[in-house]
Design a protein around this motif. Structure first.
Motif, PDB file in Angstrom:
ATOM      1  N   VAL A   1     -46.753 -36.532 -16.024  1.00  0.00           N
ATOM      2  CA  VAL A   1     -46.030 -35.344 -16.466  1.00  0.00           C
ATOM      3  C   VAL A   1     -47.061 -34.333 -16.956  1.00  0.00           C
ATOM      4  O   VAL A   1     -47.844 -34.630 -17.864  1.00  0.00           O
ATOM      5  N   LEU A   2     -47.077 -33.166 -16.335  1.00  0.00           N
ATOM      6  CA  LEU A   2     -48.011 -32.112 -16.736  1.00  0.00           C
ATOM      7  C   LEU A   2     -47.251 -30.974 -17.396  1.00  0.00           C
ATOM      8  O   LEU A   2     -46.293 -30.439 -16.826  1.00  0.00           O
ATOM      9  N   GLY A   3     -47.672 -30.613 -18.603  1.00  0.00           N
ATOM     10  CA  GLY A   3     -47.114 -29.463 -19.305  1.00  0.00           C
ATOM     11  C   GLY A   3     -48.089 -28.307 -19.183  1.00  0.00           C
ATOM     12  O   GLY A   3     -49.245 -28.415 -19.605  1.00  0.00           O
TER      13      GLY A   3
ATOM     14  N   VAL B   1     -44.311 -31.244 -12.940  1.00  0.00           N
ATOM     15  CA  VAL B   1     -44.897 -30.090 -13.623  1.00  0.00           C
ATOM     16  C   VAL B   1     -43.780 -29.331 -14.334  1.00  0.00           C
ATOM     17  O   VAL B   1     -42.791 -28.943 -13.708  1.00  0.00           O
ATOM     18  N   GLN B   2     -43.964 -29.129 -15.632  1.00  0.00           N
ATOM     19  CA  GLN B   2     -42.963 -28.440 -16.442  1.00  0.00           C
ATOM     20  C   GLN B   2     -43.677 -27.606 -17.504  1.00  0.00           C
ATOM     21  O   GLN B   2     -44.885 -27.770 -17.716  1.00  0.00           O
ATOM     22  N   ASP B   3     -42.908 -26.732 -18.197  1.00  0.00           N
ATOM     23  CA  ASP B   3     -43.487 -26.100 -19.376  1.00  0.00           C
ATOM     24  C   ASP B   3     -43.700 -27.218 -20.406  1.00  0.00           C
ATOM     25  O   ASP B   3     -43.058 -28.273 -20.347  1.00  0.00           O
ATOM     26  N   THR B   4     -44.620 -27.003 -21.328  1.00  0.00           N
ATOM     27  CA  THR B   4     -45.032 -28.091 -22.215  1.00  0.00           C
ATOM     28  C   THR B   4     -43.907 -28.652 -23.085  1.00  0.00           C
ATOM     29  O   THR B   4     -43.798 -29.882 -23.200  1.00  0.00           O
TER      30      THR B   4
ATOM     31  N   VAL C   1     -43.513 -22.876 -16.653  1.00  0.00           N
ATOM     32  CA  VAL C   1     -43.896 -23.708 -15.509  1.00  0.00           C
ATOM     33  C   VAL C   1     -44.811 -22.877 -14.614  1.00  0.00           C
ATOM     34  O   VAL C   1     -44.491 -21.751 -14.266  1.00  0.00           O
ATOM     35  N   GLU C   2     -45.947 -23.450 -14.276  1.00  0.00           N
ATOM     36  CA  GLU C   2     -46.904 -22.771 -13.394  1.00  0.00           C
ATOM     37  C   GLU C   2     -47.015 -23.549 -12.093  1.00  0.00           C
ATOM     38  O   GLU C   2     -46.905 -24.769 -12.074  1.00  0.00           O
TER      39      GLU C   2
ATOM     40  N   TYR D   1     -53.605 -23.823 -16.919  1.00  0.00           N
ATOM     41  CA  TYR D   1     -53.211 -24.514 -15.687  1.00  0.00           C
ATOM     42  C   TYR D   1     -54.203 -24.247 -14.557  1.00  0.00           C
ATOM     43  O   TYR D   1     -54.339 -25.048 -13.645  1.00  0.00           O
ATOM     44  N   LEU D   2     -54.941 -23.141 -14.635  1.00  0.00           N
ATOM     45  CA  LEU D   2     -55.930 -22.825 -13.598  1.00  0.00           C
ATOM     46  C   LEU D   2     -57.086 -23.822 -13.587  1.00  0.00           C
ATOM     47  O   LEU D   2     -57.791 -23.939 -12.590  1.00  0.00           O
ATOM     48  N   ASP D   3     -57.287 -24.534 -14.690  1.00  0.00           N
ATOM     49  CA  ASP D   3     -58.363 -25.526 -14.796  1.00  0.00           C
ATOM     50  C   ASP D   3     -57.956 -26.892 -14.268  1.00  0.00           C
ATOM     51  O   ASP D   3     -58.788 -27.800 -14.214  1.00  0.00           O
TER      52      ASP D   3
END
Length: 90
Positions: A36-38, A63-66, A43-44, A14-16
């Motif tokens: 939708v971002l996993g 944004v959610q866990d994958t 979740v970050e 997620y840092l990228d």
């Protein structure tokens, strides 16, 4: 000269996630309304400026866990929403 967005950015965590790594989603036709971002196993928190930028471009970001992001993406597709997903493996 104006530079073109990278079409295959390397996102390992997620840092990228950056404006550059999300630029492809702004180019899709038809234009998506929800991205939708996993972010992997959990979740970050993403940079609030990045989320604000995407909203300004007309794209809501979830944004959610994958695993949950996959379920959300499938639900939205079933509802015929204009959506895309960016998923980092858990």
């Amino acid at each position: 000269p104006r530079s073109a967005p990278a079409l295959s950015p390397q996102v390992g965590s997620y840092l990228d996630i950056s404006r550059e790594s999300l630029s492809l989603f702004r180019l899709l036709e038809p234009r998506i309304e929800i991205l939708v971002l996993g972010t992997g196993d959990r979740v970050e928190r993403l940079n609030p400026d990045l989320l604000k930028h995407m909203r300004a471009c007309g794209v809501a970001v979830e944004v959610q866990d994958t695993p949950n992001a996959c379920a959300t993406f499938n639900f939205l597709m079933n509802e015929r929403r204009l959506t895309a997903a960016g998923l980092i493996p858990p």
